[in-house]
Design an enzyme around this catalytic site. Structure first.
Site, PDB file in Angstrom:
ATOM      1  N   ARG A   1      -9.718   3.600  -7.592  1.00 60.76           N
ATOM      2  CA  ARG A   1      -9.025   3.228  -6.360  1.00 60.76           C
ATOM      3  C   ARG A   1     -10.054   3.196  -5.228  1.00 60.76           C
ATOM      4  NH1 ARG A   1      -4.609   1.002  -6.994  1.00 60.76           N
ATOM      5  NH2 ARG A   1      -4.197   1.425  -4.817  1.00 60.76           N
TER       6      ARG A   1
ATOM      7  N   GLU B   1       0.833  -1.211   0.000  1.00 64.90           N
ATOM      8  CA  GLU B   1       0.000   0.000   0.000  1.00 64.90           C
ATOM      9  C   GLU B   1       0.867   1.261   0.000  1.00 64.90           C
ATOM     10  OE1 GLU B   1      -3.097  -0.180  -0.412  1.00 64.90           O
ATOM     11  OE2 GLU B   1      -3.703  -2.150   0.310  1.00 64.90           O
TER      12      GLU B   1
ATOM     13  N   ASN C   1       1.165   3.980  -3.016  1.00 68.39           N
ATOM     14  CA  ASN C   1       0.862   5.405  -2.802  1.00 68.39           C
ATOM     15  C   ASN C   1       1.988   6.289  -3.321  1.00 68.39           C
ATOM     16  OD1 ASN C   1      -1.625   5.131  -1.651  1.00 68.39           O
ATOM     17  ND2 ASN C   1      -0.971   5.531   0.450  1.00 68.39           N
TER      18      ASN C   1
END
Lengths: 128, 141
Positions: free
Chosen positions: B105, B47, B51
């Site tokens: 997303r 994650e 990002n």
């Protein structure tokens, strides 16, 4: 543990992230995913599934997650996106064979509010 | 107390999301983690790196820095980018918030990191970049 990760690395960097297998059971599109569902693989997965939905015109989808050994929140977007797509044609989506860790991500993303989970394919086809 | 550390730099290519999480898992394996603990760490790293790539650098080329440290049974993972930065960190950390809804997303990245790790700190300055620091204490054997 380290040895297992090594083989896994080789597999991963051989360029295979995710393989998709499509099957049809009556009016249901069965999609078996094998590999890792992350941001990198999500785009290709999305395109291949959407093409198959358009090609077959089917609006009921069962995702078989038995071969998915990793998924992050990118997978939530992929599943919700396909749900929205078939929803337009009164379709629905079900999931089978979720591994415990991936189930945790599904729960966090609130996916079970819109998508039903079944223990196996037989049950899913019967009740879906 | 057992201590160890490592640092890795790689370009912001999406292929490196898998590379980064496998590297951290291999580094953490010296703590004899359970499969579940390892899965938690891999997901959180995935994650954070994702990002950095899609929000920090917005898919342009940049460098992502990954630092890991072991202190006893505690693992600290830092993911640093020198990209766009986050205007409002509190807002970005809200579940379901996404700055780029066009990308399909889920907006669950920080929530996943918070859930799967013991602590999460996000330091960011617009125009300078973002640093995500996560820790996890592994169970005693």
């Amino acid at each position: 543990m380290v040895f297992i990760e090594y083989i896994y690395c080789k597999f991963l960097f051989g360029g295979i992230w995710m393989q998709l297998f499509f099957d049809r059971k009556d009016d249901v599109l069965l999609i078996k995913l094998m590999g890792e569902l992350d941001h990198h693989s999500a785009e290709e997965v999305r395109i291949k599934i959407d093409n198959k939905i358009d090609e077959t015109g089917l609006n009921k989808i069962i995702f078989d997650f038995s071969g998915v050994n990793f998924m992050d929140s990118s997978g939530i977007g992929v599943i919700i996106g396909r749900y929205k797509k078939v929803k337009e044609f009164n379709g629905k989506v079900a999931i089978i064979n979720l591994k415990p860790h991936i189930k945790k991500i599904f729960e966090l993303g609130g996916l079970f509010k819109i998508i039903k989970e079944y223990d196996n394919l037989q049950k899913a086809l019967l009740e879906f | 107390m057992f201590q160890n550390e490592m640092k890795l730099e790689f370009p912001s290519k999406s292929q490196n999301e898998a590379f980064a999480r496998v590297v951290v898992a291999a580094f953490a394996s010296q703590l004899d983690p359970t499969i579940e603990e390892l899965s938690d760490v891999k997901t959180a790293v995935s994650e954070a790196v994702t990002n950095a790539i899609i929000h920090g650098y917005e898919n342009t080329q940049g460098t992502v820095v990954l630092k890991c440290k072991i202190d006893g049974r505690k693992l600290t993972v830092e993911v640093i980018d020198y990209g766009k930065g986050i205007e409002d960190v509190e807002l970005a950390r809200q579940p379901l918030y996404t700055s780029r809804p066009e990308l399909e997303r889920s907006g669950m990245g920080f929530t996943v990191m918070e859930t799967f790790m013991d602590s999460l700190e996000v330091e960011s300055e617009p125009g300078k970049g973002t640093r995500v620091i996560m820790t996890k204490e592994f169970k005693q054997l």
